[in-house]
Design a protein around this motif. Structure first.
Motif, PDB file in Angstrom:
ATOM      1  N   GLY A  56      38.287  47.181  43.147  1.00 32.68           N
ATOM      2  CA  GLY A  56      37.141  46.393  43.280  1.00 32.68           C
ATOM      3  C   GLY A  56      36.787  46.262  42.185  1.00 32.68           C
ATOM      4  O   GLY A  56      36.587  45.287  41.333  1.00 32.68           O
ATOM      5  N   VAL A  57      36.559  47.276  40.554  1.00 39.21           N
ATOM      6  CA  VAL A  57      36.686  47.541  39.676  1.00 39.21           C
ATOM      7  C   VAL A  57      37.985  46.041  39.429  1.00 39.21           C
ATOM      8  O   VAL A  57      37.883  45.515  38.033  1.00 39.21           O
ATOM      9  N   ASN A  58      39.113  46.482  40.067  1.00 33.96           N
ATOM     10  CA  ASN A  58      40.451  45.971  39.142  1.00 33.96           C
ATOM     11  C   ASN A  58      40.236  44.013  39.122  1.00 33.96           C
ATOM     12  O   ASN A  58      40.003  43.482  38.672  1.00 33.96           O
ATOM     13  N   THR A  59      39.653  44.111  40.458  1.00 30.43           N
ATOM     14  CA  THR A  59      39.431  42.306  41.238  1.00 30.43           C
ATOM     15  C   THR A  59      38.458  41.672  40.672  1.00 30.43           C
ATOM     16  O   THR A  59      38.446  41.106  39.583  1.00 30.43           O
ATOM     17  N   LEU A  60      37.359  42.988  40.208  1.00 30.55           N
ATOM     18  CA  LEU A  60      36.118  42.351  39.104  1.00 30.55           C
ATOM     19  C   LEU A  60      36.549  41.767  37.541  1.00 30.55           C
ATOM     20  O   LEU A  60      36.400  40.905  37.241  1.00 30.55           O
ATOM     21  N   ARG A  61      37.224  43.162  37.229  1.00 28.50           N
ATOM     22  CA  ARG A  61      38.021  42.661  35.984  1.00 28.50           C
ATOM     23  C   ARG A  61      39.382  41.668  35.580  1.00 28.50           C
ATOM     24  O   ARG A  61      38.821  40.369  34.552  1.00 28.50           O
ATOM     25  N   ALA A  62      39.734  41.058  36.604  1.00 36.46           N
ATOM     26  CA  ALA A  62      40.787  40.211  36.956  1.00 36.46           C
ATOM     27  C   ALA A  62      40.124  39.077  36.785  1.00 36.46           C
ATOM     28  O   ALA A  62      40.102  38.029  36.494  1.00 36.46           O
ATOM     29  N   VAL A  63      39.326  38.910  37.821  1.00 36.03           N
ATOM     30  CA  VAL A  63      38.292  37.283  37.558  1.00 36.03           C
ATOM     31  C   VAL A  63      37.177  37.151  36.297  1.00 36.03           C
ATOM     32  O   VAL A  63      37.291  36.324  35.882  1.00 36.03           O
ATOM     33  N   ARG A  64      36.552  38.648  35.760  1.00 37.49           N
ATOM     34  CA  ARG A  64      36.173  38.626  34.201  1.00 37.49           C
ATOM     35  C   ARG A  64      36.843  37.916  33.772  1.00 37.49           C
ATOM     36  O   ARG A  64      36.254  37.377  32.165  1.00 37.49           O
ATOM     37  N   ASP A  65      38.141  38.705  33.296  1.00 36.27           N
ATOM     38  CA  ASP A  65      38.797  38.344  32.462  1.00 36.27           C
ATOM     39  C   ASP A  65      39.146  36.426  32.633  1.00 36.27           C
ATOM     40  O   ASP A  65      39.037  35.279  31.119  1.00 36.27           O
ATOM     41  N   GLN A  66      39.513  36.257  33.547  1.00 33.48           N
ATOM     42  CA  GLN A  66      39.721  34.497  33.422  1.00 33.48           C
ATOM     43  C   GLN A  66      38.245  33.441  33.148  1.00 33.48           C
ATOM     44  O   GLN A  66      38.670  32.695  32.879  1.00 33.48           O
ATOM     45  N   VAL A  67      37.382  33.638  34.361  1.00 32.70           N
ATOM     46  CA  VAL A  67      35.831  33.555  33.273  1.00 32.70           C
ATOM     47  C   VAL A  67      36.052  33.586  31.905  1.00 32.70           C
ATOM     48  O   VAL A  67      35.267  32.405  31.185  1.00 32.70           O
ATOM     49  N   ASP A  68      36.161  34.865  30.984  1.00 29.65           N
ATOM     50  CA  ASP A  68      35.966  34.459  29.496  1.00 29.65           C
ATOM     51  C   ASP A  68      37.040  33.659  29.086  1.00 29.65           C
ATOM     52  O   ASP A  68      36.994  33.014  27.912  1.00 29.65           O
ATOM     53  N   ALA A  69      37.603  33.631  29.502  1.00 34.11           N
ATOM     54  CA  ALA A  69      39.185  32.532  29.010  1.00 34.11           C
ATOM     55  C   ALA A  69      38.858  30.722  29.394  1.00 34.11           C
ATOM     56  O   ALA A  69      38.473  30.471  28.145  1.00 34.11           O
ATOM     57  N   TRP A  70      37.853  30.973  30.346  1.00 31.81           N
ATOM     58  CA  TRP A  70      37.335  29.078  30.385  1.00 31.81           C
ATOM     59  C   TRP A  70      36.292  29.507  28.913  1.00 31.81           C
ATOM     60  O   TRP A  70      35.775  28.075  29.284  1.00 31.81           O
ATOM     61  N   GLN A  71      35.331  30.737  29.296  1.00 32.54           N
ATOM     62  CA  GLN A  71      34.094  30.868  28.384  1.00 32.54           C
ATOM     63  C   GLN A  71      34.700  30.317  27.022  1.00 32.54           C
ATOM     64  O   GLN A  71      33.910  29.372  25.911  1.00 32.54           O
ATOM     65  N   LYS A  72      35.536  31.179  26.607  1.00 32.25           N
ATOM     66  CA  LYS A  72      36.750  30.402  24.955  1.00 32.25           C
ATOM     67  C   LYS A  72      36.892  29.322  24.967  1.00 32.25           C
ATOM     68  O   LYS A  72      36.782  28.622  23.772  1.00 32.25           O
TER      69      LYS A  72
END
Length: 134
Positions: free
Chosen positions: A4-20
């Motif tokens: 779950g943490v690995n999934t969460l981190r993968a999604v958060r990395d993608q969200v962060d890329a969009w935010q940037k």
């Protein structure tokens, strides 16, 4: 828990890329705001499962993953079957982990889906070259 943490981190990395990516674009401010909100929600869920800042278990309180691993080690070392107390602690920790993972699934199903729709409806291109340097 760790899947779950690995999934969460993968999604958060993608969200962060969009935010940037949309940080300085005024016409897509709702995407940046939604990305920030989703990032914060994912951080909150991660802290419910693990202590992301923990370099050492002595510096921060034990999170669910550490408690489950410690309990498993204690039970494995015993020559007898797990005690009733160990079973009760496991049931409590497992229920708390299941709750956190359920919240993660709900966030992925609703908040991430809404974010994807917002990005798609914003008309942002799939690939956008960076602005030329002056």
């Amino acid at each position: 828990v760790h899947d779950g943490v690995n999934t969460l981190r993968a999604v958060r990395d993608q969200v962060d890329a969009w935010q940037k990516r949309v940080k300085d674009q005024e016409n897509v401010a709702p995407v940046a705001e939604a990305a920030a909100k989703l990032h914060d929600r994912l951080d909150e869920l991660e802290r419910g499962l693990i202590e992301p800042k923990a370099d050492s278990p002595l510096c921060f309180p034990a999170a669910l993953n550490v408690k489950l691993a410690t309990l498993g080690g204690m039970v494995a070392e015993a020559d007898a079957a797990p005690t009733q107390n160990a079973r009760a602690v496991f049931a409590d920790l497992a229920a708390r982990a299941d709750d956190q993972l359920g919240q993660l699934r709900a966030t992925l199903d609703s908040d991430v889906a809404a974010f994807n729709t917002l990005v798609r409806d914003s008309g942002l291109p799939a690939v956008a070259p960076p602005a030329p340097k002056e």
